[in-house]
Design a protein around this motif. Structure first.
Motif, PDB file in Angstrom:
ATOM      1  N   VAL B  22      49.852  76.768  46.486  1.00  0.00           N
ATOM      2  CA  VAL B  22      51.308  76.699  46.682  1.00  0.00           C
ATOM      3  C   VAL B  22      52.010  76.085  45.475  1.00  0.00           C
ATOM      4  N   GLU B  23      51.420  75.070  44.888  1.00  0.00           N
ATOM      5  CA  GLU B  23      52.079  74.370  43.786  1.00  0.00           C
ATOM      6  C   GLU B  23      52.335  75.315  42.608  1.00  0.00           C
ATOM      7  N   GLU B  24      51.321  76.038  42.230  1.00  0.00           N
ATOM      8  CA  GLU B  24      51.466  76.972  41.105  1.00  0.00           C
ATOM      9  C   GLU B  24      52.467  78.073  41.442  1.00  0.00           C
ATOM     10  N   PHE B  25      52.394  78.551  42.656  1.00  0.00           N
ATOM     11  CA  PHE B  25      53.324  79.587  43.111  1.00  0.00           C
ATOM     12  C   PHE B  25      54.772  79.121  42.963  1.00  0.00           C
ATOM     13  N   LEU B  26      55.043  77.899  43.405  1.00  0.00           N
ATOM     14  CA  LEU B  26      56.419  77.389  43.333  1.00  0.00           C
ATOM     15  C   LEU B  26      56.836  77.119  41.892  1.00  0.00           C
ATOM     16  N   ASP B  27      55.890  76.664  41.081  1.00  0.00           N
ATOM     17  CA  ASP B  27      56.177  76.449  39.656  1.00  0.00           C
ATOM     18  C   ASP B  27      56.748  77.700  39.015  1.00  0.00           C
ATOM     19  N   GLU B  28      56.177  78.824  39.412  1.00  0.00           N
ATOM     20  CA  GLU B  28      56.580  80.101  38.802  1.00  0.00           C
ATOM     21  C   GLU B  28      57.927  80.601  39.328  1.00  0.00           C
ATOM     22  N   GLN B  48      52.803  85.908  52.976  1.00  0.00           N
ATOM     23  CA  GLN B  48      51.842  86.921  52.536  1.00  0.00           C
ATOM     24  C   GLN B  48      50.688  86.299  51.750  1.00  0.00           C
ATOM     25  N   LEU B  49      51.042  85.372  50.854  1.00  0.00           N
ATOM     26  CA  LEU B  49      50.000  84.719  50.050  1.00  0.00           C
ATOM     27  C   LEU B  49      49.078  83.869  50.923  1.00  0.00           C
ATOM     28  N   ASN B  50      49.628  83.314  51.998  1.00  0.00           N
ATOM     29  CA  ASN B  50      48.793  82.514  52.896  1.00  0.00           C
ATOM     30  C   ASN B  50      47.693  83.369  53.525  1.00  0.00           C
ATOM     31  N   VAL B  51      48.030  84.625  53.762  1.00  0.00           N
ATOM     32  CA  VAL B  51      47.035  85.556  54.292  1.00  0.00           C
ATOM     33  C   VAL B  51      46.059  85.964  53.190  1.00  0.00           C
ATOM     34  N   GLU B  52      46.608  86.318  52.018  1.00  0.00           N
ATOM     35  CA  GLU B  52      45.753  86.788  50.917  1.00  0.00           C
ATOM     36  C   GLU B  52      44.757  85.713  50.473  1.00  0.00           C
ATOM     37  N   HIS B  53      45.214  84.482  50.467  1.00  0.00           N
ATOM     38  CA  HIS B  53      44.335  83.377  50.060  1.00  0.00           C
ATOM     39  C   HIS B  53      43.449  82.900  51.220  1.00  0.00           C
ATOM     40  N   ARG B  54      43.645  83.493  52.385  1.00  0.00           N
ATOM     41  CA  ARG B  54      42.870  83.117  53.579  1.00  0.00           C
ATOM     42  C   ARG B  54      43.005  81.634  53.914  1.00  0.00           C
ATOM     43  N   THR B  55      44.240  81.132  53.756  1.00  0.00           N
ATOM     44  CA  THR B  55      44.478  79.723  54.076  1.00  0.00           C
ATOM     45  C   THR B  55      45.200  79.548  55.409  1.00  0.00           C
ATOM     46  N   GLY B  56      45.477  80.648  56.114  1.00  0.00           N
ATOM     47  CA  GLY B  56      46.120  80.513  57.423  1.00  0.00           C
ATOM     48  C   GLY B  56      46.797  81.790  57.881  1.00  0.00           C
ATOM     49  N   GLY B  57      47.547  81.680  58.954  1.00  0.00           N
ATOM     50  CA  GLY B  57      48.221  82.822  59.556  1.00  0.00           C
ATOM     51  C   GLY B  57      49.413  83.289  58.729  1.00  0.00           C
ATOM     52  N   PRO B  58      49.988  84.458  59.102  1.00  0.00           N
ATOM     53  CA  PRO B  58      51.023  85.119  58.294  1.00  0.00           C
ATOM     54  C   PRO B  58      52.423  84.558  58.522  1.00  0.00           C
ATOM     55  N   ALA B  73      61.358  71.618  50.532  1.00  0.00           N
ATOM     56  CA  ALA B  73      59.946  71.652  50.939  1.00  0.00           C
ATOM     57  C   ALA B  73      59.623  73.023  51.500  1.00  0.00           C
ATOM     58  N   VAL B  74      58.364  73.388  51.446  1.00  0.00           N
ATOM     59  CA  VAL B  74      57.909  74.615  52.086  1.00  0.00           C
ATOM     60  C   VAL B  74      56.750  74.298  53.026  1.00  0.00           C
ATOM     61  N   GLY B  75      56.455  75.243  53.892  1.00  0.00           N
ATOM     62  CA  GLY B  75      55.305  75.113  54.776  1.00  0.00           C
ATOM     63  C   GLY B  75      54.661  76.468  54.990  1.00  0.00           C
ATOM     64  N   VAL B  76      53.379  76.459  55.191  1.00  0.00           N
ATOM     65  CA  VAL B  76      52.686  77.649  55.683  1.00  0.00           C
ATOM     66  C   VAL B  76      51.829  77.205  56.858  1.00  0.00           C
ATOM     67  N   ASN B  77      51.418  78.148  57.632  1.00  0.00           N
ATOM     68  CA  ASN B  77      50.553  77.840  58.757  1.00  0.00           C
ATOM     69  C   ASN B  77      49.179  77.370  58.273  1.00  0.00           C
ATOM     70  N   ALA B 181      59.423  91.129  56.298  1.00  0.00           N
ATOM     71  CA  ALA B 181      58.690  90.064  57.001  1.00  0.00           C
ATOM     72  C   ALA B 181      57.733  90.667  58.036  1.00  0.00           C
ATOM     73  N   ARG B 182      58.225  91.683  58.728  1.00  0.00           N
ATOM     74  CA  ARG B 182      57.421  92.363  59.743  1.00  0.00           C
ATOM     75  C   ARG B 182      56.204  93.045  59.118  1.00  0.00           C
ATOM     76  N   ALA B 183      56.395  93.563  57.917  1.00  0.00           N
ATOM     77  CA  ALA B 183      55.296  94.259  57.241  1.00  0.00           C
ATOM     78  C   ALA B 183      54.118  93.304  56.998  1.00  0.00           C
ATOM     79  N   VAL B 184      54.421  92.028  56.723  1.00  0.00           N
ATOM     80  CA  VAL B 184      53.341  91.046  56.506  1.00  0.00           C
ATOM     81  C   VAL B 184      52.562  90.832  57.806  1.00  0.00           C
ATOM     82  N   LEU B 185      53.293  90.754  58.922  1.00  0.00           N
ATOM     83  CA  LEU B 185      52.636  90.583  60.225  1.00  0.00           C
ATOM     84  C   LEU B 185      51.713  91.777  60.514  1.00  0.00           C
TER      85      LEU B 185
END
Lengths: 207, 207
Positions: B22-28, B48-58, B73-77, B181-185
């Motif tokens: 997440v940190e690098e993503f936000l930096d960019e 989407q990245l949370n799914v791709e990185h397999r760090t949690g739900g979409p 601040a941001v959050g992911v599942n 957003a729906r497409a990610v789900l």
């Protein structure tokens, strides 16, 4: 990125701890609580001590193995001390129980059945958290209206929240030592305890 | 007391961290997001990245200053990675924002007005958490029914949850980049992502 939160690495993690007095308190109380009343008495005592120690609002909760009465985790409200509006007693107890068991599902197969005991009926947020936790039973002390009477805000709960939990197979038991639990709420109010909320001018918020 | 949780001191604190990417993503991506679409695009990308990185739900969420668009601040599942059923994207974003500002009330006087941007409409728990957080506006991408269509569970929300928030002075904006957003789900579902829940046999749970 130059924004403050990025520079403050602490903002990339959430840490919530139980107040220091909880460990000693539990040491003195033992590990198993056979009856509903015994479990509730422990949780009400937690809610009261949280006020006396000035570590948060007048709310306590615990997760127990339903059959054996073994205590898995407890929670008290630490909203103020951790600057975290999410840190209600039930949320803290559920998260600590799941961490203790290494599983986000307290109702997973092959595990003991778990119940949540709360000194006051859950607010809208904690109510929403209950099905996700996997507990199969919720035991409540004071009623939501007792919290409202004290100045706290319950949030927008479904009108038949008990039925909504029961339709998911989660049993709800109300009014266990209600008067004792209610007395803690009243005492908190009378002692001038903060009825904090995010919209102070409008109404008190539950914790 | 000889019970397991007492001996395990780790169980006396809850720690939740954002995934390392997440940190690098936000930096960019920079610090300010002027329009609703820009904010939502960032949050959908997080989901989407949370799914791709397999760090949690979409699911992704963020707290922004409403006027300036500064990201707080941001959050992911992170339910699975931290074994914590509470750790939905919105909860993580709110708790991190409050910690960053050192205040459990994002609507406190003298502070900028804050809004919550969520890639999918909030489940019952996160909905209940919104008024306690002090955000004054909620911006949603996919609808609750899009999550349900994917197999997730919304929980028991009040039938007019939008009206319930608005009656507390919290504006709700729906369908911002809903299809993206729906497409990610849908992609998550199609890729065989875990529709975890506490009662797997019965229904999927939101995150």
């Amino acid at each position: 990125m130059a924004c403050g939160w990025k520079l403050d690495m602490a903002c990339e993690q959430i840490v919530l701890r139980l107040p220091g007095w909880v460990e000693e308190f539990l040491d003195e109380r033992g590990e198993r609580f056979g009856t509903e009343d015994e479990r509730m008495r422990l949780i009400i005592e937690l809610s009261q001590l949280n006020v006396e120690h000035r570590t948060g609002g007048p709310f306590g909760a615990g997760v127990f193995e339903q059959q054996t009465g073994r205590i898995v985790a407890v929670g008290v409200n630490v909203v103020e001390s951790y600057n975290c509006s999410i840190a209600h007693a039930e949320i803290v107890a559920i998260a600590l129980a799941e961490q203790s068991l290494g599983c986000y599902d307290l109702g997973a197969e092959g595990r003991p059945t778990h119940e949540l005991v709360a000194s006051t009926e859950p607010c809208a947020m904690c109510l929403g958290a209950i099905p996700w936790s996997g507990v199969r039973r919720v035991v409540c002390g004071a009623r939501g209206e007792d919290a409202v009477e004290t100045g706290f805000d319950e949030g927008a709960k479904p009108s038949d929240w008990v039925g909504a939990l029961q339709s998911r197979g989660i049993e709800v038991v109300r009014d266990v030592l209600r008067e004792e639990a209610r007395a803690v709420l009243r005492k908190y109010r009378e002692s001038g305890g903060l009825i904090y909320n995010a919209r102070r001018a409008r109404r008190g918020q539950r914790s």
